[in-house]
Scaffold this motif. Structure first.
Motif, PDB file in Angstrom:
ATOM      1  N   ASP A  26     -89.635  12.072  69.634  1.00 33.33           N
ATOM      2  CA  ASP A  26     -90.467  12.548  70.738  1.00 33.33           C
ATOM      3  C   ASP A  26     -91.048  13.934  70.494  1.00 33.33           C
ATOM      4  N   ARG A  27     -90.599  14.616  69.429  1.00 34.21           N
ATOM      5  CA  ARG A  27     -91.111  15.956  69.128  1.00 34.21           C
ATOM      6  C   ARG A  27     -91.937  15.987  67.855  1.00 34.21           C
ATOM      7  N   GLN A  28     -92.024  14.862  67.159  1.00 32.02           N
ATOM      8  CA  GLN A  28     -92.686  14.828  65.869  1.00 32.02           C
ATOM      9  C   GLN A  28     -94.170  15.192  65.954  1.00 32.02           C
ATOM     10  N   GLU A  29     -94.864  14.617  66.905  1.00 30.85           N
ATOM     11  CA  GLU A  29     -96.297  14.888  67.021  1.00 30.85           C
ATOM     12  C   GLU A  29     -96.559  16.352  67.365  1.00 30.85           C
ATOM     13  N   ASP A  30     -95.729  16.904  68.255  1.00 29.87           N
ATOM     14  CA  ASP A  30     -95.879  18.321  68.613  1.00 29.87           C
ATOM     15  C   ASP A  30     -95.667  19.212  67.397  1.00 29.87           C
ATOM     16  N   LEU A  31     -94.658  18.891  66.591  1.00 30.79           N
ATOM     17  CA  LEU A  31     -94.393  19.679  65.395  1.00 30.79           C
ATOM     18  C   LEU A  31     -95.591  19.639  64.451  1.00 30.79           C
ATOM     19  N   GLU A  32     -96.116  18.446  64.217  1.00 30.71           N
ATOM     20  CA  GLU A  32     -97.267  18.321  63.319  1.00 30.71           C
ATOM     21  C   GLU A  32     -98.449  19.136  63.835  1.00 30.71           C
ATOM     22  N   GLN A  33     -98.734  19.053  65.112  1.00 26.07           N
ATOM     23  CA  GLN A  33     -99.845  19.803  65.685  1.00 26.07           C
ATOM     24  C   GLN A  33     -99.613  21.306  65.587  1.00 26.07           C
ATOM     25  N   ASN A  34     -98.382  21.743  65.820  1.00 27.18           N
ATOM     26  CA  ASN A  34     -98.070  23.175  65.736  1.00 27.18           C
ATOM     27  C   ASN A  34     -98.243  23.694  64.315  1.00 27.18           C
TER      28      ASN A  34
END
Length: 84
Positions: A41-49
Motif C-alpha cells: 500500500d506504500r509502494q506507489e507513494d515511494l516511487e512517486q516520492n
C-alpha cells in the motif's frame, strides 16, 4: 555514461522534458527494486516520492561547480534520507 548523464541534466535544466524522462527511466530499475521492499500500500507513494526527489535534484543541480556523478548521487541520497 558520465558525460551522457551530464548532457541529459543540462538539457533537462534547459527545459528538455525528454531528457528529464530519459534520466528518470535510467533510474527506474533501482526505484522499482526499492519499491518491492516495502508494504504494497506504500509502494506507489515511494516511487512517486523518489521520482519527485530526482526531478528536484536534476533541476537544482549545479553543473558548473559540481561535475562529479558520485557527488550527485551522494547529494540525492542525502536529500532522500533527510525526507525519511
Amino acid at each position: 555514461m558520465k558525460s551522457e548523464l551530464f548532457d541529459q541534466v543540462l538539457r533537462a535544466q534547459q527545459g528538455d522534458k525528454e531528457a528529464l524522462y530519459e534520466i528518470i527511466r535510467s533510474f527506474l530499475p533501482a526505484i522499482r527494486s526499492a519499491r518491492r521492499k516495502i508494504k504494497g500500500d506504500r509502494q506507489e507513494d515511494l516511487e512517486q516520492n523518489i521520482i519527485e526527489i530526482i526531478i528536484k535534484k536534476i533541476m537544482s543541480f549545479d553543473l558548473v561547480n559540481t561535475l562529479d556523478f558520485t557527488g550527485f548521487c551522494q547529494q540525492l541520497n542525502e536529500i532522500y534520507e533527510s525526507e525519511n
